[in-house]
Design a protein around this motif. Sequence first.
Motif, PDB file in Angstrom:
ATOM      1  N   LEU A 206       4.569 -10.167   1.592  1.00 27.84           N
ATOM      2  CA  LEU A 206       3.585  -9.315   1.529  1.00 27.84           C
ATOM      3  C   LEU A 206       2.322  -9.428   0.392  1.00 27.84           C
ATOM      4  N   ARG A 207       2.722  -9.964  -0.646  1.00 27.32           N
ATOM      5  CA  ARG A 207       1.177  -9.794  -1.062  1.00 27.32           C
ATOM      6  C   ARG A 207       0.432 -11.241  -0.428  1.00 27.32           C
ATOM      7  N   LEU A 208       1.014 -12.037   0.112  1.00 27.03           N
ATOM      8  CA  LEU A 208       0.129 -13.063   1.049  1.00 27.03           C
ATOM      9  C   LEU A 208      -0.051 -12.454   2.366  1.00 27.03           C
ATOM     10  N   LEU A 209       0.278 -12.061   2.720  1.00 26.36           N
ATOM     11  CA  LEU A 209      -0.442 -10.309   3.935  1.00 26.36           C
ATOM     12  C   LEU A 209      -1.356 -10.141   4.055  1.00 26.36           C
ATOM     13  N   GLY A 210      -1.030  -9.051   2.891  1.00 20.67           N
ATOM     14  CA  GLY A 210      -2.376  -8.069   2.657  1.00 20.67           C
ATOM     15  C   GLY A 210      -3.387  -9.247   2.086  1.00 20.67           C
ATOM     16  N   ALA A 222      -4.509  -3.679   4.791  1.00 20.38           N
ATOM     17  CA  ALA A 222      -4.266  -4.748   3.821  1.00 20.38           C
ATOM     18  C   ALA A 222      -3.595  -3.142   3.161  1.00 20.38           C
ATOM     19  N   VAL A 223      -4.704  -1.994   2.480  1.00 25.54           N
ATOM     20  CA  VAL A 223      -4.639  -1.093   1.771  1.00 25.54           C
ATOM     21  C   VAL A 223      -2.872  -0.571   1.660  1.00 25.54           C
ATOM     22  N   GLU A 224      -1.951  -0.161   3.331  1.00 22.30           N
ATOM     23  CA  GLU A 224      -0.779  -0.037   3.701  1.00 22.30           C
ATOM     24  C   GLU A 224      -0.321  -1.181   3.226  1.00 22.30           C
ATOM     25  N   THR A 225      -0.505  -2.284   3.189  1.00 27.21           N
ATOM     26  CA  THR A 225       0.484  -3.923   2.832  1.00 27.21           C
ATOM     27  C   THR A 225       1.118  -3.908   2.135  1.00 27.21           C
ATOM     28  N   PHE A 226      -0.332  -3.423   0.795  1.00 26.54           N
ATOM     29  CA  PHE A 226      -0.047  -3.690   0.015  1.00 26.54           C
ATOM     30  C   PHE A 226       0.527  -2.058  -1.272  1.00 26.54           C
ATOM     31  N   SER A 246      -0.298  -8.369  -8.224  1.00 25.17           N
ATOM     32  CA  SER A 246      -1.118  -9.133  -7.622  1.00 25.17           C
ATOM     33  C   SER A 246      -1.923  -8.132  -6.295  1.00 25.17           C
ATOM     34  N   CYS A 247      -0.454  -7.488  -5.952  1.00 27.06           N
ATOM     35  CA  CYS A 247      -0.477  -5.670  -5.109  1.00 27.06           C
ATOM     36  C   CYS A 247      -1.471  -4.903  -5.219  1.00 27.06           C
ATOM     37  N   ALA A 248      -0.731  -4.858  -6.924  1.00 27.56           N
ATOM     38  CA  ALA A 248      -1.278  -3.341  -7.589  1.00 27.56           C
ATOM     39  C   ALA A 248      -3.134  -3.496  -7.930  1.00 27.56           C
ATOM     40  N   GLN A 249      -3.126  -4.788  -8.403  1.00 22.25           N
ATOM     41  CA  GLN A 249      -4.048  -5.437  -8.664  1.00 22.25           C
ATOM     42  C   GLN A 249      -5.344  -5.364  -7.678  1.00 22.25           C
ATOM     43  N   GLN A 250      -4.900  -5.350  -6.545  1.00 24.71           N
ATOM     44  CA  GLN A 250      -6.056  -5.687  -5.172  1.00 24.71           C
ATOM     45  C   GLN A 250      -5.991  -4.323  -4.576  1.00 24.71           C
ATOM     46  N   LEU A 251      -4.837  -3.892  -4.417  1.00 21.53           N
ATOM     47  CA  LEU A 251      -4.832  -2.134  -4.584  1.00 21.53           C
ATOM     48  C   LEU A 251      -5.918  -1.448  -4.401  1.00 21.53           C
ATOM     49  N   ALA A 252      -5.943  -1.345  -6.187  1.00 20.92           N
ATOM     50  CA  ALA A 252      -7.049  -0.649  -7.098  1.00 20.92           C
ATOM     51  C   ALA A 252      -7.979  -1.499  -6.863  1.00 20.92           C
TER      52      ALA A 252
END
Length: 294
Positions: A206-210, A222-226, A246-252
């Motif tokens: 999920l991290r890489l896909l997002g 990407a937002v949905e995936t994260f 990583s996902c939380a940071q990129q989502l923010a």
Amino acid sequence: RGFWGIGDLRAARDSLREALEVLRTTSEPRHALNCGTWYCVAQLQYEFGDYEEALASATRALDVGYQAYGRDHPFVSTSLTVRGASLLRLGDADAARECCERALESGQRACRHLHEDIAVARGHLAGALRIAGERAMAAEHLTHALEELPRLCGDTTRVAMVAHLTWAELMRDQGQLESARQHCEAALHAFQRSYSEAHPGCLPALRLLGTLEREQGDSARAVETFREAVRCAEQAELGRHPDALSCAQQLAELGRRSEGAPSRPSKIRAKRFIERTVEHAQAAARRMPWRRKR
């Protein structure tokens, strides 16, 4: 590991804590059976994202395994695999490559058909080769890993997942984002088909896909995936897992960017999101007294 397989992380942690307690209090710390126990502990720690702890446990498993079984035994090979995977996630690609090569060589001498826990080393080896810039050799190992799936012993899901994710990273390095995305989706679908859509083992995919969706300009997806990754991590109390963070940071970051100039409300929302993730992680850590304090 059985509890981890069905997604029961609470039971998996309880079993892990009990195993560590037994290992610490045993009167025969170098008993042969302890090699397999240390290996299982290392594997669970790796899945939880505790790579330093996994590295230490895998090293203990090797120390016992070499003395109890010699160099060519499945427990030794599997321990080398986890050690190599942990080193790769910690950034030591050279040492990871050495461990994975030794795991495959030992496993091929010890086993007629490689077990999944040994065969997955080929994917990690390809990852180390990719980092070293040896892309052609990495591609050969990944092709071999996927072609050998029908001849492996055990569940081949993790082997396929690691191979596809490494392929995705390899394609991403070459700017082939759509091909990378397809490999990442193949890894995710293979894992979810064998386990579940909400299993925490999905976090790396999920991290890489997002990340790939974000690089392709598909911010909405990407937002949905994260978000899916963060929900999965929170449910499993894995808020401090590196992929979850990583996902939380990129989502923010995506949330701030979608609102244009970073206004004060958007900053507050991003800050609260990170704080909530950290709070979940701290609560989980308090429930796990066996974790080493940092």
